[in-house]
Design a protein around this motif. Structure first.
Motif, PDB file in Angstrom:
ATOM      1  N   LYS A  90      27.239  47.124  94.052  1.00  0.00           N
ATOM      2  CA  LYS A  90      26.269  46.025  93.930  1.00  0.00           C
ATOM      3  C   LYS A  90      26.104  45.554  92.492  1.00  0.00           C
ATOM      4  N   PRO A 105      18.868  36.686  93.579  1.00  0.00           N
ATOM      5  CA  PRO A 105      17.517  37.166  93.295  1.00  0.00           C
ATOM      6  C   PRO A 105      17.472  37.761  91.881  1.00  0.00           C
ATOM      7  N   GLY A 134      27.220  51.488  99.558  1.00  0.00           N
ATOM      8  CA  GLY A 134      26.666  51.688 100.893  1.00  0.00           C
ATOM      9  C   GLY A 134      26.440  50.354 101.550  1.00  0.00           C
ATOM     10  N   SER A 135      26.154  50.419 102.860  1.00  0.00           N
ATOM     11  CA  SER A 135      25.986  49.152 103.567  1.00  0.00           C
ATOM     12  C   SER A 135      24.991  49.309 104.700  1.00  0.00           C
ATOM     13  N   TRP A 136      24.801  48.223 105.436  1.00  0.00           N
ATOM     14  CA  TRP A 136      23.878  48.138 106.565  1.00  0.00           C
ATOM     15  C   TRP A 136      22.429  48.365 106.114  1.00  0.00           C
ATOM     16  N   GLY A 137      22.176  48.144 104.826  1.00  0.00           N
ATOM     17  CA  GLY A 137      20.804  48.255 104.331  1.00  0.00           C
ATOM     18  C   GLY A 137      20.275  49.668 104.267  1.00  0.00           C
ATOM     19  N   ARG A 138      21.164  50.666 104.425  1.00  0.00           N
ATOM     20  CA  ARG A 138      20.696  52.051 104.421  1.00  0.00           C
ATOM     21  C   ARG A 138      20.221  52.455 103.031  1.00  0.00           C
ATOM     22  N   GLN A 170      15.700  44.691  92.662  1.00  0.00           N
ATOM     23  CA  GLN A 170      15.614  43.243  92.843  1.00  0.00           C
ATOM     24  C   GLN A 170      14.197  42.845  93.188  1.00  0.00           C
ATOM     25  N   ASP A 179      18.361  36.078 107.322  1.00  0.00           N
ATOM     26  CA  ASP A 179      19.426  36.030 106.309  1.00  0.00           C
ATOM     27  C   ASP A 179      20.410  34.956 106.730  1.00  0.00           C
ATOM     28  N   TRP A 200      11.841  43.563 106.743  1.00  0.00           N
ATOM     29  CA  TRP A 200      12.389  42.826 105.596  1.00  0.00           C
ATOM     30  C   TRP A 200      13.898  42.872 105.541  1.00  0.00           C
ATOM     31  N   THR A 202      17.054  41.989 107.329  1.00  0.00           N
ATOM     32  CA  THR A 202      17.393  41.180 108.504  1.00  0.00           C
ATOM     33  C   THR A 202      18.902  41.115 108.744  1.00  0.00           C
TER      34      THR A 202
HETATM   35  N1  LIG Z   1      15.883  41.139  97.208  1.00  0.00           N
HETATM   36  C1  LIG Z   1      15.673  41.013  98.521  1.00  0.00           C
HETATM   37  N2  LIG Z   1      14.642  40.283  98.993  1.00  0.00           N
HETATM   38  C2  LIG Z   1      14.412  40.175 100.325  1.00  0.00           C
HETATM   39  N3  LIG Z   1      15.156  40.768 101.271  1.00  0.00           N
HETATM   40  C3  LIG Z   1      16.208  41.507 100.866  1.00  0.00           C
HETATM   41  C4  LIG Z   1      16.510  41.679  99.471  1.00  0.00           C
HETATM   42  N4  LIG Z   1      17.600  42.456  99.372  1.00  0.00           N
HETATM   43  C5  LIG Z   1      17.956  42.776 100.622  1.00  0.00           C
HETATM   44  N5  LIG Z   1      17.143  42.213 101.534  1.00  0.00           N
HETATM   45  C6  LIG Z   1      17.246  42.361 102.994  1.00  0.00           C
HETATM   46  O1  LIG Z   1      17.783  43.641 103.289  1.00  0.00           O
HETATM   47  C7  LIG Z   1      19.041  43.537 103.946  1.00  0.00           C
HETATM   48  C8  LIG Z   1      19.971  44.623 103.442  1.00  0.00           C
HETATM   49  O2  LIG Z   1      20.174  44.455 102.065  1.00  0.00           O
HETATM   50  P1  LIG Z   1      21.637  44.452 101.420  1.00  0.00           P
HETATM   51  O3  LIG Z   1      22.469  43.412 102.097  1.00  0.00           O
HETATM   52  O4  LIG Z   1      21.494  44.344  99.952  1.00  0.00           O
HETATM   53  O5  LIG Z   1      22.090  45.901 101.844  1.00  0.00           O
HETATM   54  P2  LIG Z   1      23.488  46.429 102.293  1.00  0.00           P
HETATM   55  O6  LIG Z   1      23.287  47.882 102.512  1.00  0.00           O
HETATM   56  O7  LIG Z   1      24.525  46.034 101.323  1.00  0.00           O
HETATM   57  O8  LIG Z   1      23.731  45.704 103.692  1.00  0.00           O
HETATM   58  P3  LIG Z   1      25.040  45.015 104.327  1.00  0.00           P
HETATM   59  O9  LIG Z   1      26.204  45.329 103.479  1.00  0.00           O
HETATM   60  O10 LIG Z   1      25.151  45.587 105.681  1.00  0.00           O
HETATM   61  O11 LIG Z   1      24.690  43.547 104.357  1.00  0.00           O
HETATM   62  C9  LIG Z   1      19.516  42.138 103.630  1.00  0.00           C
HETATM   63  O12 LIG Z   1      20.359  41.659 104.626  1.00  0.00           O
HETATM   64  C10 LIG Z   1      18.201  41.364 103.548  1.00  0.00           C
HETATM   65  O13 LIG Z   1      17.761  40.996 104.822  1.00  0.00           O
END
Ligand SMILES: Nc1ncnc2c1ncn2[C@@H]1O[C@H](COP(=O)(O)OP(=O)(O)OP(=O)(O)O)[C@@H](O)[C@H]1O
Length: 282
Positions: A90, A105, A134-138, A170, A179, A200, A202
């Motif tokens: 990231k 952001p 990592g992914s899926w917002g974990r 962020q 999203d 939050w 999505t």
């Molecule tokens: N700064 C932010 N403000 C508001 N919502 C956020 C913010 N960052 C992330 N989110 C929400 O959280 C979700 C997961 O965040 P992010 O995409 O950064 O994580 P990730 O683990 O990389 O997920 P993926 O790779 O599966 O999209 C986003 O899809 C969004 O809905």
């Protein structure tokens, strides 16, 4: 024609659609299970066995090194290892977006958990604390005050991986409960979807509902700029709608598109757009 390698340890909905698209076009292909992949160095003179490699590996390390090894053997990989390295981190992504002037952001980084609390304070609560990989917002946490931030950061400090001690923060953007995912293949935008969910986070992997999203210039322009900024390829650009317009959250290098494809139905064929881009690379 030499076959196109499709690198994947798991054959999911997406890979099945890609195999079908290759078959429809009469393109020879080989499914390469990355768990069964090895290569001896110094034998690059054997020449490339594949016309191109489409990398669909979910494991970040295996995907990264598979592209790297095949590239060293003269096989064009989609996505390129350099793109996977940037998208898988990231902070590296944010630095490329910053360099390219892509709206994102407000983001801060601290190199220790202690400094993370200070950086969060300066950014202003509420903030989102995310792991670099990592992914899926974990493991992403939305925190509303310093005490909550310190609790999350104490947990981080206790984790054994040094990477977890780097704090990526962020502003929590007040978005309209959804999203936007834009799929890009090279210089073409394949389409976009809204992803709605409660809470939050999505994104689709947490059970969001996808609906088609109109491709407006205010969306297409930052999405294409973000894709170029990380090096281009087949990419899923995630955006959220801030008060002043779309902000790029991240760029995904192994795009899942089931929800996207269901939302668009016959109108868009993501797998075919992917295959078309890979054939250009070949
Ligand atoms: N700064 C932010 N403000 C508001 N919502 C956020 C913010 N960052 C992330 N989110 C929400 O959280 C979700 C997961 O965040 P992010 O995409 O950064 O994580 P990730 O683990 O990389 O997920 P993926 O790779 O599966 O999209 C986003 O899809 C969004 O809905």
């Amino acid at each position: 024609m030499r076959p196109v390698a499709v690198l994947a340890s798991r054959v999911r909905y997406e890979e099945k659609r890609i195999f079908a698209a290759l078959e429809r076009r009469g393109v020879p292909y080989a499914h390469v299970d990355t768990r069964r992949f090895s290569a001896e160095l110094g034998r690059a003179a054997d020449g490339p066995r594949y016309a191109a490699a489409l990398n669909r590996e979910i494991s970040h390390s295996r995907g990264l090194y598979a592209s790297m090894i095949l590239e060293a053997r003269g096989v064009p990989a989609v996505n390129r290892s350099e793109v996977i390295a940037v998208c898988g981190d990231k902070l590296r992504t944010s630095l490329e977006l910053e360099r390219a002037g892509v709206p994102a952001p407000r983001t801060a980084v601290a190199l220790t958990p202690d400094e993370g609390a200070e950086a969060a304070e300066r950014l202003g609560f509420p903030v989102v604390i995310k792991p670099l990989t990592g992914s899926w917002g974990r493991l992403a946490a939305a925190v509303r005050d310093r005490e909550a931030a310190q609790t999350v950061l104490e947990h981080r400090a206790a984790l054994p991986s040094p990477l977890q001690h780097i704090v990526y923060l962020q502003e929590l953007v007040d978005k309209p409960g959804r999203d936007i995912r834009v799929i890009v293949a090279g210089e073409a935008v394949v389409g976009a979807t809204y992803r709605y969910a409660d809470g939050w986070r999505t994104n689709a992997a947490r059970g969001a509902r996808s609906e088609p999203c109109p491709l407006t210039p205010e969306l297409v322009e930052p999405a294409l700029r973000a894709a170029r900024a990380v090096g281009g390829g087949i990419l899923g650009v995630d955006l959220i709608e801030g008060p002043e317009g779309p902000l790029v959250l991240e760029v995904n290098h192994t795009v899942e598109f089931r929800g996207f494809q269901d939302a668009h139905g016959e109108d868009v064929d993501v797998a075919d757009a992917i295959v078309s881009h890979v054939l250009e690379a070949a």
